[in-house]
Design an enzyme around this catalytic site. Structure first.
Site, PDB file in Angstrom:
ATOM      1  N   LYS A  16       0.567  -1.603  -0.267  1.00 31.48           N
ATOM      2  CA  LYS A  16       0.265   0.419  -0.040  1.00 31.48           C
ATOM      3  C   LYS A  16       0.692   0.984   0.046  1.00 31.48           C
ATOM      4  O   LYS A  16       1.846   1.243   0.358  1.00 31.48           O
ATOM      5  CB  LYS A  16      -0.865  -0.114   1.220  1.00 31.48           C
ATOM      6  N   GLU A 198       5.467   7.677   2.671  1.00 35.45           N
ATOM      7  CA  GLU A 198       5.400   7.297   1.175  1.00 35.45           C
ATOM      8  C   GLU A 198       6.959   6.702   1.164  1.00 35.45           C
ATOM      9  O   GLU A 198       7.956   7.711   2.037  1.00 35.45           O
ATOM     10  CB  GLU A 198       5.190   8.508   0.568  1.00 35.45           C
ATOM     11  N   ASN A 199       7.109   6.112   0.290  1.00 39.36           N
ATOM     12  CA  ASN A 199       8.262   5.212  -0.221  1.00 39.36           C
ATOM     13  C   ASN A 199       9.023   4.792   1.173  1.00 39.36           C
ATOM     14  O   ASN A 199      10.365   4.570   0.977  1.00 39.36           O
ATOM     15  CB  ASN A 199       9.360   6.534  -0.449  1.00 39.36           C
ATOM     16  N   ARG A 200       7.855   4.433   2.032  1.00 39.92           N
ATOM     17  CA  ARG A 200       8.634   3.570   3.685  1.00 39.92           C
ATOM     18  C   ARG A 200       9.729   4.413   4.362  1.00 39.92           C
ATOM     19  O   ARG A 200      10.534   3.925   5.268  1.00 39.92           O
ATOM     20  CB  ARG A 200       9.151   1.891   2.796  1.00 39.92           C
ATOM     21  N   LEU A 201       9.691   5.704   4.035  1.00 36.55           N
ATOM     22  CA  LEU A 201      10.065   6.498   4.811  1.00 36.55           C
ATOM     23  C   LEU A 201       9.642   6.944   6.143  1.00 36.55           C
ATOM     24  O   LEU A 201       8.508   7.749   6.258  1.00 36.55           O
ATOM     25  CB  LEU A 201      10.770   7.676   4.518  1.00 36.55           C
TER      26      LEU A 201
END
Length: 222
Positions: A16, A198-201
């Site tokens: 997701k 977002e972007n797994r950050l």
């Protein structure tokens, strides 16, 4: 069974995209319980969660072997986070052997989670009794009928025990508090607030209890 049969979904591609709004140090309340109260109110009123007070309670036995299960949070304040259970259950036995636990609140629709860790203490009997009286009659009977975590021959055994109790304590009659049933309070030593980004950050901000009674706040790498 083929690999295709065992894994019908492409798990590696399931993901997701999380929100752009984050969690900064300036957003945080002075204490983790205040911050938890803010997030819990949002989870209960805006999050679309079936049971926002559902949490995964993880314990370990004297040998360090872990176990986890979903339990409902029933109270929280500056003293800690309280849930109720059968003291003879697996978690009850493990908390007697190793009185430390981790609580995880998985608020997936909000891309949030909270992790609480700390020592565990039993609630007093007066506090346990006060909560027990608020439970539905059927749940009170269930606390007696179920030898939680014990092996039984079948569901009929459980239903027979419940029926016997229902006959002994009909609706409207006070059910005594089981001596083997009560509360546990997890006293927070660390509380981590996780906000998906977002972007797994992701944002991960952790409160850690200080010896002077205050809290240290640290940002963790995602």
């Amino acid at each position: 069974m083929t690999d295709r049969d065992a894994a019908p979904f492409d798990l590696a591609s399931m993901r997701k995209h999380y929100r752009t709004e984050g969690l900064s140090e300036t957003d945080l309340a002075a204490t983790p319980v205040e911050q938890f109260a803010r997030w819990f109110e949002q989870a209960a009123t805006e999050g679309g969660l079936f049971e926002p007070n559902a949490m995964i309670v993880s314990t370990a036995d004297a040998d360090g072997r872990p176990s986890s299960r979903t339990v409902l949070l029933k109270h929280f304040d500056e003293r800690g986070f309280v849930f109720y259970t059968n003291y003879d259950s697996r978690k009850g036995r493990e908390l007697d052997e190793n009185p430390y636990a981790s609580l995880l609140f998985p608020w997936h629709p909000m891309a949030r989670q909270v992790i609480v860790t700390g020592p565990v203490r039993r609630t007093g009997r007066d506090e346990t009794a006060a909560y027990f009286r608020t439970r539905p009659h059927g749940s009170q009977l269930g606390a007696w009928a179920s030898g939680q975590s014990s092996v039984i021959a079948g569901r009929a055994e459980l239903e027979a025990a419940y029926a016997e109790l229902a006959a002994r304590y009909p609706e409207g009659e006070q059910v005594p508090v089981p001596p083997h049933w009560g509360g546990f309070r997890v006293v927070p030593r660390t509380v981590e607030f996780w906000q998906g980004r977002e972007n797994r950050l992701h944002d991960r901000l952790r409160y850690t209890a200080r010896p002077d009674g205050g809290w240290r706040v640290e940002r963790l790498s995602p």
